[in-house]
Design a protein around this motif. Structure first.
Motif, PDB file in Angstrom:
ATOM      1  N   ASN A 119       0.843  -1.200   0.000  1.00 41.93           N
ATOM      2  CA  ASN A 119       0.000   0.000   0.000  1.00 41.93           C
ATOM      3  C   ASN A 119       0.875   1.247   0.000  1.00 41.93           C
ATOM      4  N   ALA A 120       0.569   2.173  -0.886  1.00 42.00           N
ATOM      5  CA  ALA A 120       1.285   3.450  -0.921  1.00 42.00           C
ATOM      6  C   ALA A 120       0.586   4.452   0.000  1.00 42.00           C
ATOM      7  N   PRO A 121       1.339   5.422   0.551  1.00 43.15           N
ATOM      8  CA  PRO A 121       0.686   6.496   1.312  1.00 43.15           C
ATOM      9  C   PRO A 121      -0.345   7.203   0.424  1.00 43.15           C
ATOM     10  N   THR A 122      -1.490   7.531   1.002  1.00 50.45           N
ATOM     11  CA  THR A 122      -2.591   8.106   0.221  1.00 50.45           C
ATOM     12  C   THR A 122      -3.178   9.303   0.945  1.00 50.45           C
ATOM     13  N   GLY A 153       4.635  -1.004  10.583  1.00 49.42           N
ATOM     14  CA  GLY A 153       6.079  -1.108  10.759  1.00 49.42           C
ATOM     15  C   GLY A 153       6.829  -0.193   9.809  1.00 49.42           C
ATOM     16  N   THR A 154       7.955  -0.664   9.309  1.00 51.41           N
ATOM     17  CA  THR A 154       8.758   0.155   8.395  1.00 51.41           C
ATOM     18  C   THR A 154       8.077   0.361   7.054  1.00 51.41           C
ATOM     19  N   ASN A 155       7.087  -0.475   6.728  1.00 54.80           N
ATOM     20  CA  ASN A 155       6.384  -0.345   5.446  1.00 54.80           C
ATOM     21  C   ASN A 155       5.376   0.798   5.437  1.00 54.80           C
ATOM     22  N   THR A 156       5.065   1.346   6.594  1.00 56.76           N
ATOM     23  CA  THR A 156       4.053   2.391   6.651  1.00 56.76           C
ATOM     24  C   THR A 156       4.673   3.768   6.437  1.00 56.76           C
ATOM     25  N   LEU A 157       3.853   4.794   6.502  1.00 62.82           N
ATOM     26  CA  LEU A 157       4.282   6.174   6.279  1.00 62.82           C
ATOM     27  C   LEU A 157       5.420   6.557   7.215  1.00 62.82           C
ATOM     28  N   GLN A 158       6.506   7.131   6.662  1.00 65.87           N
ATOM     29  CA  GLN A 158       7.669   7.497   7.468  1.00 65.87           C
ATOM     30  C   GLN A 158       7.941   9.000   7.486  1.00 65.87           C
ATOM     31  N   GLY A 207       8.573   3.575   4.174  1.00 63.34           N
ATOM     32  CA  GLY A 207       9.920   3.035   4.341  1.00 63.34           C
ATOM     33  C   GLY A 207      10.089   1.652   3.769  1.00 63.34           C
ATOM     34  N   GLY A 208       9.174   1.220   2.896  1.00 60.49           N
ATOM     35  CA  GLY A 208       9.237  -0.126   2.355  1.00 60.49           C
ATOM     36  C   GLY A 208      10.246  -0.263   1.232  1.00 60.49           C
ATOM     37  N   GLU A 209      10.420  -1.492   0.784  1.00 62.28           N
ATOM     38  CA  GLU A 209      11.271  -1.811  -0.357  1.00 62.28           C
ATOM     39  C   GLU A 209      10.445  -2.572  -1.387  1.00 62.28           C
ATOM     40  N   PRO A 210      10.158  -2.005  -2.565  1.00 62.86           N
ATOM     41  CA  PRO A 210      10.582  -0.667  -2.965  1.00 62.86           C
ATOM     42  C   PRO A 210       9.769   0.423  -2.264  1.00 62.86           C
ATOM     43  N   GLN A 211      10.341   1.594  -2.155  1.00 56.47           N
ATOM     44  CA  GLN A 211       9.676   2.712  -1.482  1.00 56.47           C
ATOM     45  C   GLN A 211       8.490   3.208  -2.311  1.00 56.47           C
TER      46      GLN A 211
END
Length: 421
Positions: A119-122, A153-158, A207-211
């Motif tokens: 999921n991308a930040p929206t 976690g690190t995959n969420t909005l940073q 902060g995910g990979e890929p960002q």
């Protein structure tokens, strides 16, 4: 000659827990993917699974995992979306039991669902507009819409990035719930004669990979003379409301003041929460600041809310505050009794403590309202035993005699400790 006693059980119970095993898998695995070798991990022979009519018991939960008795393995039955299953709750797990018969056994299984960056930040809106006076002082704050990222976690909005940064800089405020409030701070005075319209881009990055990222446009119209921003009387307001409160119940009232006069000092209030359920549950009167309940609360689903309220004057200057609402639990759920396994007949030569029935008790209320006690009638050769939280087994308590009684009708009664029960 062995004789059998026929039993009629109206509500049934549970057996002893013999083992427990845990697995960890990523979300979005395809149907049929391997979760784990349950037979090997529990030290069971695959033949035992087949002859014991092994099956998955998940109570009221949706079955995402299935058992292949021939291979003795657990497989993905249905694609698991961690965000749909658990929202922002971590860790996220699926709980179920493996139940066997002849003899009756059950094993608790926990499968943790880990997050992937899917999921991308929206932002809720593609653009927002501000009307700002050129007399706005350096340091003036403008509350921005927050982005939402369903990952954890690190995959969420940073972080956020604001460009260009000629007149404004970005400031983030960490909240207790892990989110960040976003403010745009004026660092260089505006000049309407040079720039009547300003366009900025606010980008949210995870902060995910890929960002992954999401962007919202900020459109600013520069006006004259509004040199005082609204100021709330306090940064945090608190209120509480019973989960069965009626729509329209006033939770609290927020209040802000503005030193400007006439139209420039007129304040309107609004809720700025984005992409969550707050605006479906609460509303704020734009003139009075009264925060009212507009939806149906359920303490068992959500126990508190954070409402972000903005005060805005006619010149576009803003201030923000938080309203913390605690939901008060009411005893609005009765215990629910679920059959897990049963024996309809039993030999009169059965030994004491022979398991006849297994039941699972569920009461979604919390605290004393969710504590359940169960009992059966006395003066019968059976006893109800609590094997673990919410699980009971009905076992023989003494020798059976078919000539004395060839059948029993046993009723299990369960009640919670709420007031009223």
């Amino acid at each position: 000659m062995r004789r059998q006693v026929l039993l009629f059980i109206s509500i049934l119970s549970f057996s002893l827990v013999f083992g427990q095993v845990s697995y960890s898998i990523p979300e979005e695995m395809v149907k049929g993917s391997l979760v784990g070798n349950i037979a090997q991990d529990l030290g069971l022979d695959a033949k035992r699974l087949r002859l014991g009519n092994a099956r998955v018991y998940s109570g009221d939960s949706r079955e995402y995992i299935e058992l292949n008795s021939e291979r003795g393995v657990l497989l993905i039955k249905e694609r698991i979306d961690r965000e749909a299953l658990c929202g922002d709750t971590t860790p996220c797990a699926v709980h179920f039991q493996i139940v066997l018969e002849n003899p009756m056994e059950f094993y608790s299984v926990t499968v943790e669902i880990t997050d992937i960056n899917d999921n991308a930040p929206t932002f809720e809106k593609n653009e927002i507009k501000f009307i700002i006076s050129e007399s706005a002082v350096v340091g003036a704050k403008f509350d921005l819409e927050r982005a939402v990222d369903l990952d954890v976690g690190t995959n969420t909005l940073q972080s956020y990035v604001l460009k260009p940064s000629d007149n404004f800089l970005l400031k983030l405020h960490n909240q207790a719930d892990g989110t960040k409030n976003v403010e745009m701070i004026l660092q260089k005075p505006l000049d309407r004669e040079k720039n009547e319209f300003i366009s900025l881009a606010l980008t949210a990055v995870d902060g995910g990979e890929p960002q992954m990222s999401g962007t919202m446009q900020i459109l600013i119209t520069v006006l004259d003379v509004n040199d005082n921003a609204p100021v709330f009387t306090q940064p945090i307001y608190k209120g509480s409301v019973a989960e069965n409160a009626a729509k329209g119940t006033i939770v609290t009232t927020v209040s802000a003041s503005d030193a400007d006069h006439k139209l420039n000092g007129k304040i309107s209030y609004s809720i700025t929460n984005t992409l969550d359920d707050v605006r479906h549950m609460f509303d704020v009167n734009e003139d009075s600041g009264e925060v009212r309940l507009t939806g149906h609360l359920d303490y068992e689903k959500k126990r508190n809310f954070q409402i972000n309220v903005r005060a805005r004057d006619n010149g576009g200057l803003t201030d923000s505050c938080k309203v913390i609402v605690d939901v008060v639990d009411m005893n609005d759920n009765e215990p629910l009794i679920k059959f897990m396994s049963k024996s309809a007949v039993i030999s009169e030569s059965a030994n004491p403590n022979t398991v006849v029935t297994m039941i699972n008790i569920q009461d979604p209320d919390s605290g004393e309202n969710g504590k359940v006690q169960c009992f059966i009638s006395e003066n019968i050769p059976f006893v109800l035993k609590s094997t673990s939280n919410n699980f009971y087994s009905l076992v023989t308590d003494s020798d059976l005699d078919r000539e004395r009684s060839s059948e029993y009708n046993i009723t299990v009664t369960c009640s919670d400790e709420g007031v009223p029960s």
